[in-house]
Design a protein around this motif. Structure first.
Motif, PDB file in Angstrom:
ATOM      1  N   TYR A  38       0.795  -1.233   0.000  1.00  0.00           N
ATOM      2  CA  TYR A  38       0.000   0.000   0.000  1.00  0.00           C
ATOM      3  C   TYR A  38       0.829   1.286   0.000  1.00  0.00           C
ATOM      4  O   TYR A  38       0.305   2.355  -0.263  1.00  0.00           O
ATOM      5  N   GLU A  39       2.099   1.169   0.308  1.00  0.00           N
ATOM      6  CA  GLU A  39       2.996   2.326   0.307  1.00  0.00           C
ATOM      7  C   GLU A  39       3.992   2.176  -0.841  1.00  0.00           C
ATOM      8  O   GLU A  39       4.587   1.105  -0.994  1.00  0.00           O
ATOM      9  N   PRO A  40       4.192   3.214  -1.652  1.00  0.00           N
ATOM     10  CA  PRO A  40       5.160   3.114  -2.750  1.00  0.00           C
ATOM     11  C   PRO A  40       6.559   2.761  -2.242  1.00  0.00           C
ATOM     12  O   PRO A  40       6.979   3.218  -1.176  1.00  0.00           O
ATOM     13  N   TYR A  41       7.246   1.950  -3.013  1.00  0.00           N
ATOM     14  CA  TYR A  41       8.600   1.513  -2.682  1.00  0.00           C
ATOM     15  C   TYR A  41       9.387   1.377  -3.985  1.00  0.00           C
ATOM     16  O   TYR A  41       8.799   1.302  -5.060  1.00  0.00           O
ATOM     17  N   LYS A  42      10.711   1.344  -3.870  1.00  0.00           N
ATOM     18  CA  LYS A  42      11.544   1.110  -5.048  1.00  0.00           C
ATOM     19  C   LYS A  42      11.750  -0.396  -5.185  1.00  0.00           C
ATOM     20  O   LYS A  42      12.160  -1.064  -4.239  1.00  0.00           O
ATOM     21  N   ASP A  43      11.455  -0.913  -6.393  1.00  0.00           N
ATOM     22  CA  ASP A  43      11.627  -2.349  -6.623  1.00  0.00           C
ATOM     23  C   ASP A  43      13.113  -2.679  -6.781  1.00  0.00           C
ATOM     24  O   ASP A  43      13.969  -1.810  -6.609  1.00  0.00           O
ATOM     25  N   VAL A  44      13.430  -3.919  -7.136  1.00  0.00           N
ATOM     26  CA  VAL A  44      14.820  -4.372  -7.175  1.00  0.00           C
ATOM     27  C   VAL A  44      15.678  -3.628  -8.194  1.00  0.00           C
ATOM     28  O   VAL A  44      16.901  -3.648  -8.082  1.00  0.00           O
ATOM     29  N   VAL A  45      15.050  -2.990  -9.177  1.00  0.00           N
ATOM     30  CA  VAL A  45      15.819  -2.215 -10.144  1.00  0.00           C
ATOM     31  C   VAL A  45      15.634  -0.706  -9.961  1.00  0.00           C
ATOM     32  O   VAL A  45      16.018   0.078 -10.817  1.00  0.00           O
ATOM     33  N   GLY A  46      15.032  -0.306  -8.823  1.00  0.00           N
ATOM     34  CA  GLY A  46      14.927   1.104  -8.478  1.00  0.00           C
ATOM     35  C   GLY A  46      13.727   1.843  -9.029  1.00  0.00           C
ATOM     36  O   GLY A  46      13.710   3.070  -9.048  1.00  0.00           O
ATOM     37  N   VAL A  47      12.708   1.128  -9.468  1.00  0.00           N
ATOM     38  CA  VAL A  47      11.496   1.750 -10.027  1.00  0.00           C
ATOM     39  C   VAL A  47      10.449   1.878  -8.928  1.00  0.00           C
ATOM     40  O   VAL A  47      10.167   0.910  -8.212  1.00  0.00           O
ATOM     41  N   TRP A  48       9.868   3.076  -8.802  1.00  0.00           N
ATOM     42  CA  TRP A  48       8.818   3.276  -7.809  1.00  0.00           C
ATOM     43  C   TRP A  48       7.608   2.424  -8.169  1.00  0.00           C
ATOM     44  O   TRP A  48       7.128   2.451  -9.304  1.00  0.00           O
ATOM     45  N   THR A  49       7.126   1.677  -7.189  1.00  0.00           N
ATOM     46  CA  THR A  49       6.089   0.667  -7.389  1.00  0.00           C
ATOM     47  C   THR A  49       5.103   0.729  -6.234  1.00  0.00           C
ATOM     48  O   THR A  49       5.479   1.052  -5.103  1.00  0.00           O
ATOM     49  N   VAL A  50       3.840   0.385  -6.505  1.00  0.00           N
ATOM     50  CA  VAL A  50       2.831   0.354  -5.448  1.00  0.00           C
ATOM     51  C   VAL A  50       1.763  -0.682  -5.790  1.00  0.00           C
ATOM     52  O   VAL A  50       1.674  -1.135  -6.943  1.00  0.00           O
TER      53      VAL A  50
END
Length: 167
Positions: A38-50
């Motif tokens: 539910y909170e945006p985070y950076k995935d393993v390659v640094g892309v903001w994801t939610v």
């Protein structure tokens, strides 16, 4: 990795709703392969994801997303993927096969899918070979990821399924 019994039952129930419904259940919510956050985070390659793997400029850092917002984002993104994937596929597929392609493309992107050996094999009539190609797409940031291996195994199972008994 096998489908959980809860996810398997949901996919069987969604079959009447078509590939979009199957894909949405496959990807979304607490049982989905993406894993809802539910909170945006950076995935393993640094892309903001939610939410369920949603990326792009619409992801607002610091915002807390609700289930309703995540469901809406997922549904809209899967519809976009469908509109982009369907014209590329030149052979008849069942709903489970389409759902597997939508899930795969949702994750790797339309450009990668459109240039893939997977699509070439599929359009040449080699459905099993195309489904097997999914297992090659397990790298992110130059590294092999267990989560992607599990996901591709589940997508492959969905891709090879002729009916609910195959899930």
């Amino acid at each position: 990795m096998a489908l959980s019994s809860g996810l398997r039952n949901k996919l069987i129930a969604a079959a009447g709703g078509g590939a979009i419904a199957i894909t949405t259940l496959f990807l979304g919510g607490k049982d989905g392969v993406e894993g809802r956050v539910y909170e945006p985070y950076k995935d393993v390659v640094g892309v903001w994801t939610v939410c369920d793997g949603i990326t792009g400029k619409g992801v607002i850092q610091g915002k807390h997303y609700t289930d309703r917002e995540c469901d809406s984002l997922l549904w809209n993104r899967v519809r976009q993927v469908k509109e982009q994937v369907d014209p590329l596929v030149k052979v008849h597929l069942g709903e489970y096969q389409r759902a597997a392609l939508y899930s795969f493309t949702y994750n790797v992107g339309v450009s990668a899918f459109s240039n893939s050996t997977l699509l070439k094999k599929l359009n040449a009539g080699d459905q099993a070979g195309a489904c097997d190609e999914m297992r090659r797409w397990v790298y992110a940031g130059g590294q092999k990821w267990r989560g992607l291996m599990n996901r591709r195994d589940m997508e492959r199972s969905l891709c090879l399924a002729e009916d609910a008994n195959d899930l």
